[in-house]
Design a protein around this motif. Sequence first.
Motif, short mmCIF file in Angstrom:
data_model
loop_
_atom_site.label_atom_id
_atom_site.label_comp_id
_atom_site.label_asym_id
_atom_site.label_seq_id
_atom_site.Cartn_x
_atom_site.Cartn_y
_atom_site.Cartn_z
N GLU A 139 0.82 -1.21 0.00
CA GLU A 139 0.00 0.00 0.00
C GLU A 139 0.86 1.26 0.00
N ARG A 168 -3.42 3.01 -1.30
CA ARG A 168 -3.75 2.26 -2.50
C ARG A 168 -2.65 1.25 -2.80
N PRO A 169 -2.99 0.06 -3.31
CA PRO A 169 -1.92 -0.88 -3.70
C PRO A 169 -1.13 -0.35 -4.89
#
Length: 233
Positions: free
Chosen positions: A30, A34-35
């Motif tokens: 992350e 967000r990845p």
Amino acid sequence: MTIREAIVLAGGFGTRLNTVVPDRPKPMAEINGRPFLEYLFDFLASQGIDKIVLSVGYRSELIATHFGDRYHQLAISYAQETTPLGTGGGIKHALSMVSGERVFVVNGDTFFRIPLETMENTALRHNADILLALHPVSDPDRYGVVGMTEHGRINSFSEKQTGSGPARINGGIYLMKTGIFSGFDLPPEFSLEKDFLEKNTGRIRIYGISFEDDFIDIGIPETYRQASLFFQK
């Protein structure tokens, strides 16, 4: 741009990063909530890619659960490794799911903000079997160094050399012919760069093109921590 397919390599264990990202595949680390793969997919979609083949292995269920078979306009399919195949073996396995004559291949732990259309035009001009996106660095101590002729043909790959001065490194984006491995006796598990490219600079047409665009490799804790600022640009 006519080439609209990309293989994303997301099957590694991420051993150098597991002290800070112990519970997931490295491409799912992350960054700002967000990845990493979402940033990569957004970039690929902005460049005209509309089909992704994810080469997956370690904890692949986390990737499949998050993305399913679509991310916005990107169609996603999965080339699952049942045993580790290395970068070369992973690509060879994923190529069976590609329909075109050429495909982009992108490392799942690097981000290189370059114009993919420039790569396509360069590969077609040279009729390259594989074209590497290169990045100039002042100190290549973490990376292998790429040597090439004045016409852009790659003629050597060297081990990382601390203190050796400015050099060009592999930026983690390739454009290759889908039949590149035909005619070679290769084991199921092999490294694209070490076991294939380095050994075949005379047999296949390997070209490079250098870009000074933004680049980051999240593969170690230090650079992973830098990524939050990188993606705020």
